[in-house]
Scaffold this active site. Sequence first.
Site, PDB file in Angstrom:
ATOM      1  N   GLY A  13     -40.002 -44.163   8.796  1.00 22.97           N
ATOM      2  CA  GLY A  13     -39.489 -44.269  10.290  1.00 22.97           C
ATOM      3  C   GLY A  13     -40.613 -44.401  11.245  1.00 22.97           C
ATOM      4  N   ALA A  24     -56.412 -50.128  17.025  1.00 28.09           N
ATOM      5  CA  ALA A  24     -57.696 -49.685  16.547  1.00 28.09           C
ATOM      6  C   ALA A  24     -58.495 -50.136  15.366  1.00 28.09           C
ATOM      7  CB  ALA A  24     -57.555 -48.037  16.705  1.00 28.09           C
ATOM      8  N   GLY A 111     -45.096 -41.685   7.199  1.00 22.46           N
ATOM      9  CA  GLY A 111     -44.935 -40.193   7.007  1.00 22.46           C
ATOM     10  C   GLY A 111     -44.884 -39.824   5.696  1.00 22.46           C
ATOM     11  N   ASP A 137     -41.391 -36.357  13.257  1.00 23.08           N
ATOM     12  CA  ASP A 137     -40.792 -34.907  12.901  1.00 23.08           C
ATOM     13  C   ASP A 137     -42.156 -34.065  12.877  1.00 23.08           C
ATOM     14  OD1 ASP A 137     -38.774 -36.322  12.509  1.00 23.08           O
ATOM     15  OD2 ASP A 137     -38.352 -36.235  10.370  1.00 23.08           O
ATOM     16  N   GLY A 180     -35.250 -34.566  13.390  1.00 26.66           N
ATOM     17  CA  GLY A 180     -36.158 -33.678  12.396  1.00 26.66           C
ATOM     18  C   GLY A 180     -35.185 -33.235  11.375  1.00 26.66           C
ATOM     19  N   HIS A 271     -31.905 -41.717  17.727  1.00 22.90           N
ATOM     20  CA  HIS A 271     -33.017 -42.525  17.841  1.00 22.90           C
ATOM     21  C   HIS A 271     -33.760 -42.774  18.684  1.00 22.90           C
ATOM     22  CE1 HIS A 271     -31.168 -43.198  13.751  1.00 22.90           C
ATOM     23  NE2 HIS A 271     -32.133 -43.739  13.269  1.00 22.90           N
ATOM     24  N   ARG A 274     -37.364 -41.613  19.050  1.00 22.99           N
ATOM     25  CA  ARG A 274     -38.058 -42.402  18.252  1.00 22.99           C
ATOM     26  C   ARG A 274     -38.821 -43.680  18.946  1.00 22.99           C
ATOM     27  NH1 ARG A 274     -36.467 -42.922  12.162  1.00 22.99           N
ATOM     28  NH2 ARG A 274     -36.138 -45.144  12.444  1.00 22.99           N
TER      29      ARG A 274
HETATM   30  O1  F6P Z   1     -38.732 -40.627  11.224  1.00 24.46           O
HETATM   31  C1  F6P Z   1     -38.061 -39.309  10.794  1.00 24.46           C
HETATM   32  C2  F6P Z   1     -36.788 -39.515  11.253  1.00 24.46           C
HETATM   33  O2  F6P Z   1     -36.884 -39.517  12.536  1.00 24.46           O
HETATM   34  C3  F6P Z   1     -35.700 -38.346  10.855  1.00 24.46           C
HETATM   35  O3  F6P Z   1     -36.116 -37.066  11.738  1.00 24.46           O
HETATM   36  C4  F6P Z   1     -34.779 -38.718  10.759  1.00 24.46           C
HETATM   37  O4  F6P Z   1     -33.601 -38.108   9.987  1.00 24.46           O
HETATM   38  C5  F6P Z   1     -34.766 -40.099  10.342  1.00 24.46           C
HETATM   39  O5  F6P Z   1     -36.112 -40.393  10.753  1.00 24.46           O
HETATM   40  C6  F6P Z   1     -33.703 -40.950  10.686  1.00 24.46           C
HETATM   41  O6  F6P Z   1     -33.979 -42.208   9.892  1.00 24.46           O
HETATM   42  P1  F6P Z   1     -33.385 -43.658   9.836  1.00 24.46           P
HETATM   43  O7  F6P Z   1     -34.025 -44.572  10.688  1.00 24.46           O
HETATM   44  O8  F6P Z   1     -33.243 -44.117   8.400  1.00 24.46           O
HETATM   45  O9  F6P Z   1     -32.008 -43.491  10.527  1.00 24.46           O
END
Ligand code: F6P
Length: 362
Positions: A13, A24, A111, A137, A180, A271, A274
């Site tokens: 992820g 860097a 991760g 996470d 998470g 998402h 993220r």
């Molecule tokens: O990066 C970890 C995470 O954010 C988890 O919390 C979440 O369940 C997962 O990625 C979702 O990932 P994907 O991009 O595969 O849907």
Amino acid sequence: MTTPSIAVLTSGGDAPGMNAAIRAIAKVAASRGVHVVGVENGYTGLLEGRFRELTRTRHDAVVPEASIDEIGSLGGTILGSARELRFLTPEGRRPAVEQLQRFQGLIVVGGNGSLAGAHALAQESSTPIVGIPASIDNDVGCSASAIGVDTALNTIVAACDKICDTARAHRRAFVVEVMGRDCGYLAMAGAIAAGADAVLFREQGRDEATIVASVEQAIRRGFADDRAKQRVLILKAEGVAMPSTTLVRLVEERIHADLPGVDVRATVLGHLVRGGNPSFQDRMIAGRLGLAAVRTVLAGTSDVMLAWQAVVPGGTPTDDGAVQRFPLAQVLAESRALVDGTSPVTRRRVQLMEAVEGVLGL
Ligand code: F6P
């Protein structure tokens, strides 16, 4: 003689700050006369030999590509990422071991799954392999804050502030679900920062009836005459198995009769959390871990991860007081303990949230 080069990949992820780590790494390596090659799409690109130059030679010196200056402020990862199932077996990893022979080292930014891949590869390859934790996470062992966590929390807090604006306008309760899968850290820390009335996360080990009852109680308490709140906010971690929509429906059924004017709504941030430009803290952590990672691979050390402000004793100090080096095997064991609840870090987080439970709802 060919100029030495190290490879860098981002995997799993994505997390805001991954690009700042790449920046860097490219700059630090260039300053030492070492080229950097970016691997496209994580371990998939390593298996398939898909590489991109991140540095070039200019007047006999190694310099970063011009675009490197621009990437530090970008979310996502310019190299692309993937979850590569072929990497789970030694046979599947074999082409990667062969590709690595041409490099002086590999830096893996990702991760737990990505770091497990790095650990496996380090047993099979003589090329030094070093990890940098990046996961919103915050479930990577031996690391106080992985790259991406701070930005994700800023996004969660900003989203909750906006949701609270509309919640107050209608005197509503909101369940806000945040990412998470295995670790409720974002929900816990986000709840404190956003001023939530209650928080739900997998590590509490609550059954469905208890979850519903706790949300009902938070709403009743918040909207009671003596408290008369304008909104009630509940943060819920993705790892809580009960879907947010089901939770809201069951809570509404229970409060409907005596709180007829109160609506309960669910928002899944998903998402959204993220993405976005990395915060100052994530850029700074990425920069300092990137620096230490380049130094570590060039020193020939393998199978380790650089960690930010690690509180776990036993690491090897570096010349950056906030950066420690841990064997990847130790990191992965601690990550498993974080998830299964046996880690003192998880126990401390759960205890802290239990201690503030009564305070949150005030
Ligand atoms: O990066 C970890 C995470 O954010 C988890 O919390 C979440 O369940 C997962 O990625 C979702 O990932 P994907 O991009 O595969 O849907």
